[in-house]
Scaffold this motif. Structure first.
Motif, PDB file in Angstrom:
ATOM      1  N   HIS A 156     -61.058  18.982 -28.519  1.00  0.00           N
ATOM      2  CA  HIS A 156     -61.988  18.315 -27.611  1.00  0.00           C
ATOM      3  C   HIS A 156     -62.927  17.445 -28.434  1.00  0.00           C
ATOM      4  O   HIS A 156     -63.606  17.940 -29.313  1.00  0.00           O
ATOM      5  N   LEU A 157     -62.934  16.143 -28.135  1.00  0.00           N
ATOM      6  CA  LEU A 157     -63.838  15.222 -28.825  1.00  0.00           C
ATOM      7  C   LEU A 157     -64.860  14.720 -27.810  1.00  0.00           C
ATOM      8  O   LEU A 157     -64.507  14.332 -26.706  1.00  0.00           O
ATOM      9  N   SER A 158     -66.119  14.708 -28.188  1.00  0.00           N
ATOM     10  CA  SER A 158     -67.136  14.129 -27.325  1.00  0.00           C
ATOM     11  C   SER A 158     -68.184  13.453 -28.185  1.00  0.00           C
ATOM     12  O   SER A 158     -68.494  13.903 -29.273  1.00  0.00           O
ATOM     13  N   GLY A 159     -68.708  12.338 -27.676  1.00  0.00           N
ATOM     14  CA  GLY A 159     -69.674  11.576 -28.436  1.00  0.00           C
ATOM     15  C   GLY A 159     -71.107  11.917 -28.128  1.00  0.00           C
ATOM     16  O   GLY A 159     -72.007  11.523 -28.851  1.00  0.00           O
ATOM     17  N   GLY A 160     -71.362  12.622 -27.079  1.00  0.00           N
ATOM     18  CA  GLY A 160     -72.721  13.027 -26.768  1.00  0.00           C
ATOM     19  C   GLY A 160     -73.474  12.003 -25.952  1.00  0.00           C
ATOM     20  O   GLY A 160     -72.974  10.935 -25.609  1.00  0.00           O
ATOM     21  N   ALA A 161     -74.706  12.331 -25.639  1.00  0.00           N
ATOM     22  CA  ALA A 161     -75.551  11.510 -24.771  1.00  0.00           C
ATOM     23  C   ALA A 161     -75.892  10.171 -25.411  1.00  0.00           C
ATOM     24  O   ALA A 161     -75.998   9.163 -24.717  1.00  0.00           O
ATOM     25  N   ASP A 162     -76.087  10.140 -26.730  1.00  0.00           N
ATOM     26  CA  ASP A 162     -76.435   8.877 -27.393  1.00  0.00           C
ATOM     27  C   ASP A 162     -75.340   7.839 -27.217  1.00  0.00           C
ATOM     28  O   ASP A 162     -75.628   6.655 -27.052  1.00  0.00           O
TER      29      ASP A 162
END
Length: 130
Positions: free
Chosen positions: A36-42
């Motif tokens: 699972h890859l996620s870049g986050g809120a930024d």
């Protein structure tokens, strides 16, 4: 004591992931299972700001195209927009081009809200991208 039980899933969070053979041989590995890859809120905020910035630049392009005897050209805006294009915008280069362009925008257009919007958005984008 840490749990040394093998895990069959990997979660990577953050805005940038770098992988590869760095500095030698023998750096082999394998990931089995779901990743699972996620870049986050930024990352989401940066994408939103970039969209708003492109919209404001397009609005300014219309004003510059209609301005008589403007030293700034619509193609100058196109250059900045090109640097801000997906998938990998070049924020530093876009900022440099914007600063050069801003000095050439005719005086009557300097007071447009669009100019202030661009300045503010570009500052926010730089902050998130650094």
């Amino acid at each position: 004591m840490p749990d040394n039980t093998p895990s069959h899933s990997v979660r990577i969070t953050g805005s940038q992931v770098v992988a590869g053979n760095i500095g030698g041989s023998g750096n082999n590995g394998q990931i089995n299972g779901p990743v699972h890859l996620s870049g986050g809120a930024d990352t989401d905020q940066l994408a939103t700001l970039l969209t708003e910035l492109r919209d404001e630049l397009a609005r300014l392009r219309t004003h510059i195209a209609a301005a008589p005897d403007s030293v700034a050209e619509p193609s100058d805006i196109d250059d900045v927009l090109e640097d801000l294009a997906d998938p990998e915008p070049n924020i530093t280069r876009a900022s440099t081009r914007w600063e050069r362009l801003r000095r050439r925008i005719p005086e009557p257009l300097q007071n447009l809200d669009t100019i202030q919007q661009i300045v503010g958005l570009l500052e926010q984008v730089r902050g998130l991208a650094s």
